[in-house]
Design a protein around this motif. Sequence first.
Motif, PDB file in Angstrom:
ATOM      1  N   ILE A  82     -11.983   9.050   0.592  1.00  0.00           N
ATOM      2  CA  ILE A  82     -12.237   7.612   0.573  1.00  0.00           C
ATOM      3  C   ILE A  82     -13.652   7.332   0.083  1.00  0.00           C
ATOM      4  CG2 ILE A  82     -12.493   5.541   1.986  1.00  0.00           C
ATOM      5  CD1 ILE A  82     -10.310   6.464   3.739  1.00  0.00           C
ATOM      6  N   VAL A  83     -13.749   6.479  -0.917  1.00  0.00           N
ATOM      7  CA  VAL A  83     -15.031   5.928  -1.354  1.00  0.00           C
ATOM      8  C   VAL A  83     -14.848   4.426  -1.503  1.00  0.00           C
ATOM      9  CG1 VAL A  83     -15.724   8.037  -2.572  1.00  0.00           C
ATOM     10  CG2 VAL A  83     -14.513   6.227  -3.820  1.00  0.00           C
ATOM     11  N   GLY A  84     -15.959   3.713  -1.437  1.00  0.00           N
ATOM     12  CA  GLY A  84     -15.870   2.260  -1.595  1.00  0.00           C
ATOM     13  C   GLY A  84     -17.114   1.707  -2.256  1.00  0.00           C
ATOM     14  N   VAL A  85     -16.977   1.193  -3.461  1.00  0.00           N
ATOM     15  CA  VAL A  85     -18.083   0.510  -4.133  1.00  0.00           C
ATOM     16  C   VAL A  85     -17.942  -0.977  -3.850  1.00  0.00           C
ATOM     17  CG1 VAL A  85     -19.237   0.025  -6.316  1.00  0.00           C
ATOM     18  CG2 VAL A  85     -18.206   2.278  -5.919  1.00  0.00           C
ATOM     19  N   SER A  86     -18.929  -1.509  -3.171  1.00  0.00           N
ATOM     20  CA  SER A  86     -18.897  -2.908  -2.731  1.00  0.00           C
ATOM     21  C   SER A  86     -19.908  -3.727  -3.519  1.00  0.00           C
ATOM     22  CB  SER A  86     -19.211  -2.967  -1.231  1.00  0.00           C
ATOM     23  OG  SER A  86     -19.206  -4.295  -0.745  1.00  0.00           O
ATOM     24  N   PHE A  87     -19.888  -5.027  -3.291  1.00  0.00           N
ATOM     25  CA  PHE A  87     -20.929  -5.887  -3.860  1.00  0.00           C
ATOM     26  C   PHE A  87     -21.272  -6.978  -2.867  1.00  0.00           C
ATOM     27  CE2 PHE A  87     -16.948  -7.615  -5.973  1.00  0.00           C
ATOM     28  CZ  PHE A  87     -16.846  -8.770  -5.209  1.00  0.00           C
ATOM     29  N   THR A  88     -22.409  -7.598  -3.098  1.00  0.00           N
ATOM     30  CA  THR A  88     -22.816  -8.773  -2.343  1.00  0.00           C
ATOM     31  C   THR A  88     -23.444  -9.754  -3.317  1.00  0.00           C
ATOM     32  OG1 THR A  88     -23.940  -9.514  -0.324  1.00  0.00           O
ATOM     33  CG2 THR A  88     -25.150  -7.988  -1.738  1.00  0.00           C
ATOM     34  N   GLY A  89     -23.569 -11.011  -2.906  1.00  0.00           N
ATOM     35  CA  GLY A  89     -24.160 -12.017  -3.782  1.00  0.00           C
ATOM     36  C   GLY A  89     -23.229 -12.506  -4.884  1.00  0.00           C
ATOM     37  N   LEU A  90     -21.905 -12.371  -4.686  1.00  0.00           N
ATOM     38  CA  LEU A  90     -20.962 -12.812  -5.723  1.00  0.00           C
ATOM     39  C   LEU A  90     -21.068 -14.315  -5.956  1.00  0.00           C
ATOM     40  CD1 LEU A  90     -18.592 -12.113  -7.640  1.00  0.00           C
ATOM     41  CD2 LEU A  90     -17.049 -12.666  -5.736  1.00  0.00           C
ATOM     42  N   PHE A  91     -21.174 -15.085  -4.886  1.00  0.00           N
ATOM     43  CA  PHE A  91     -21.245 -16.539  -5.028  1.00  0.00           C
ATOM     44  C   PHE A  91     -22.469 -16.929  -5.854  1.00  0.00           C
ATOM     45  CE2 PHE A  91     -21.949 -20.926  -3.887  1.00  0.00           C
ATOM     46  CZ  PHE A  91     -20.667 -21.449  -3.755  1.00  0.00           C
ATOM     47  N   ASP A  92     -23.610 -16.324  -5.558  1.00  0.00           N
ATOM     48  CA  ASP A  92     -24.831 -16.615  -6.312  1.00  0.00           C
ATOM     49  C   ASP A  92     -24.651 -16.267  -7.788  1.00  0.00           C
ATOM     50  OD1 ASP A  92     -26.114 -17.187  -3.811  1.00  0.00           O
ATOM     51  OD2 ASP A  92     -26.438 -15.044  -3.543  1.00  0.00           O
ATOM     52  N   PHE A  93     -24.027 -15.113  -8.037  1.00  0.00           N
ATOM     53  CA  PHE A  93     -23.801 -14.655  -9.416  1.00  0.00           C
ATOM     54  C   PHE A  93     -22.999 -15.688 -10.201  1.00  0.00           C
ATOM     55  CE2 PHE A  93     -21.342 -12.522 -12.687  1.00  0.00           C
ATOM     56  CZ  PHE A  93     -22.251 -11.657 -13.273  1.00  0.00           C
ATOM     57  N   PHE A  94     -21.941 -16.201  -9.585  1.00  0.00           N
ATOM     58  CA  PHE A  94     -21.093 -17.152 -10.298  1.00  0.00           C
ATOM     59  C   PHE A  94     -21.760 -18.518 -10.473  1.00  0.00           C
ATOM     60  CE2 PHE A  94     -16.901 -14.810  -9.221  1.00  0.00           C
ATOM     61  CZ  PHE A  94     -17.002 -14.078 -10.398  1.00  0.00           C
ATOM     62  N   VAL A  95     -22.617 -18.911  -9.533  1.00  0.00           N
ATOM     63  CA  VAL A  95     -23.360 -20.156  -9.748  1.00  0.00           C
ATOM     64  C   VAL A  95     -24.258 -20.008 -10.973  1.00  0.00           C
ATOM     65  CG1 VAL A  95     -25.090 -21.747  -8.829  1.00  0.00           C
ATOM     66  CG2 VAL A  95     -23.331 -20.852  -7.319  1.00  0.00           C
ATOM     67  N   LYS A 162     -28.025  -6.287   4.995  1.00  0.00           N
ATOM     68  CA  LYS A 162     -28.470  -5.783   3.696  1.00  0.00           C
ATOM     69  C   LYS A 162     -28.593  -6.904   2.667  1.00  0.00           C
ATOM     70  CE  LYS A 162     -25.479  -2.445   3.219  1.00  0.00           C
ATOM     71  NZ  LYS A 162     -24.745  -1.350   2.551  1.00  0.00           N
ATOM     72  N   SER A 163     -27.750  -7.913   2.769  1.00  0.00           N
ATOM     73  CA  SER A 163     -27.834  -9.032   1.837  1.00  0.00           C
ATOM     74  C   SER A 163     -29.169  -9.752   1.951  1.00  0.00           C
ATOM     75  CB  SER A 163     -26.698 -10.019   2.094  1.00  0.00           C
ATOM     76  OG  SER A 163     -25.450  -9.436   1.814  1.00  0.00           O
ATOM     77  N   LEU A 164     -29.722  -9.774   3.164  1.00  0.00           N
ATOM     78  CA  LEU A 164     -30.989 -10.463   3.376  1.00  0.00           C
ATOM     79  C   LEU A 164     -32.128  -9.802   2.616  1.00  0.00           C
ATOM     80  CD1 LEU A 164     -30.717 -11.070   7.232  1.00  0.00           C
ATOM     81  CD2 LEU A 164     -30.375 -12.744   5.416  1.00  0.00           C
ATOM     82  N   LEU A 165     -31.981  -8.507   2.312  1.00  0.00           N
ATOM     83  CA  LEU A 165     -33.062  -7.793   1.635  1.00  0.00           C
ATOM     84  C   LEU A 165     -33.351  -8.368   0.257  1.00  0.00           C
ATOM     85  CD1 LEU A 165     -32.107  -4.126   2.610  1.00  0.00           C
ATOM     86  CD2 LEU A 165     -33.899  -5.548   3.618  1.00  0.00           C
ATOM     87  N   THR A 166     -32.320  -8.896  -0.407  1.00  0.00           N
ATOM     88  CA  THR A 166     -32.517  -9.498  -1.734  1.00  0.00           C
ATOM     89  C   THR A 166     -32.151 -10.976  -1.743  1.00  0.00           C
ATOM     90  OG1 THR A 166     -30.284  -8.888  -2.473  1.00  0.00           O
ATOM     91  CG2 THR A 166     -32.056  -7.296  -2.884  1.00  0.00           C
ATOM     92  N   ASN A 167     -32.028 -11.559  -0.551  1.00  0.00           N
ATOM     93  CA  ASN A 167     -31.693 -12.985  -0.434  1.00  0.00           C
ATOM     94  C   ASN A 167     -30.358 -13.296  -1.107  1.00  0.00           C
ATOM     95  OD1 ASN A 167     -32.055 -15.629   0.401  1.00  0.00           O
ATOM     96  ND2 ASN A 167     -33.253 -16.203  -1.402  1.00  0.00           N
ATOM     97  N   ALA A 168     -29.376 -12.429  -0.886  1.00  0.00           N
ATOM     98  CA  ALA A 168     -28.041 -12.628  -1.450  1.00  0.00           C
ATOM     99  C   ALA A 168     -27.138 -13.319  -0.440  1.00  0.00           C
ATOM    100  CB  ALA A 168     -27.429 -11.279  -1.833  1.00  0.00           C
TER     101      ALA A 168
END
Length: 379
Positions: A82-95, A162-168
């Motif tokens: 099992i591996v999992g590549v995740s993301f955060t800040g998707l909403f910001d990216f689309f704005v 972790k999202s807070l680290l880059t304000n995501a």
Amino acid sequence: MPEIPTHELEQRLQRYGLNPCGEILGSNFHCNLSEIHLNRLDPKNLQEQEDAFTAGALSVATLLNHRFVEERYRQSRELDPIVGVSFTGLFDFFVHAFGVEWLEWWQAGRPQTAVGLAFKQKEQEYLNRWRDTVHRVIWDYCDRHGIKRPNRCTTVQPSGTKSLLTNASPGWHPPKSQRFLRRITFRKNDPVALACIDYGYQVVPSQSDKDENGHLLNDPFDPRCTEWLVEIPVAVSWADLPGADAIDVSQFSAPAQMDFYMQVQGCYVTHNTSATIELREAEVEALGTRIYEAIRDDEGYISAALLARFDDHQTFPRLPFEPINRATYQQFQQDVLDRRRTQDFQSALNRYDSGYLEEAGPAGCDSDKCLLPEQTPNS
């Protein structure tokens, strides 16, 4: 369809429907995770995105070389790595990709209009491209190194701290507000909190510190105070985009959130998506119907947490995220600068932190580190 041995089927069934990290349910397996902070990427730079997801994919693929000492873990990995590549800040990216018009479409409930369908198509193109990159890179690495391929490689993990680290904005979720006061819990006199004071941030007693009459304490240095809240004014990366202030993200409907979540689950995620849909009482029936339809029509829905909006019920003071307007944010920012005694946060921290300190104090999951007791699995 190939026959699956009973022991392998039982192992796989333990994993179905887990949250992306698998830390709530399941046993005898580990998941290697990485996370892409989309809010740091340029929506127009496809090569930059390709490089980011390639790096995330390689970082989890290389961990498959690790050999567990425990036989049960080795067997689990052999059956289904099992591996999992995740993301955060998707909403910001689309704005940043689509502008205020995308926010206005959200405000309207993400309807299936011509404009809405065009937005959904563009969302899908991004999500599919990232998913395909992850699988291509991981499978190529495994083939070249003689490692069994994971049969699914993408997820959206819980991503609060972790999202807070880059304000995501966390994971795929909309932010709580364009601007908000973030309160982080520390034990009293924690070195990081003391450094925050020198850097200008305000500190107040936590919600658990009260006087003999049950009233919240106001003085963080009161001897009755045991926990501190460090207050940090925060603005999302697109807060000053012309027209963005006219959109109240806290009013986005539960069905709209469900629609966006299903985009992520259907076009990117092959494990599970960490999802919390916030709703008001009047939305329960519509959201319940939509979830039923997603299950009935086999759209790929697995699970989502449901959370009542704070403004739909009696709230409590000193929230972890307190929405504020532009003027209040600017005033808080100025207050931080007026109180600041040093421009070097690291030097301030070094003044108070001489090394490792035993953790004691703040309760719950909004602390500066995980406070759950460490458990040793049974042999």
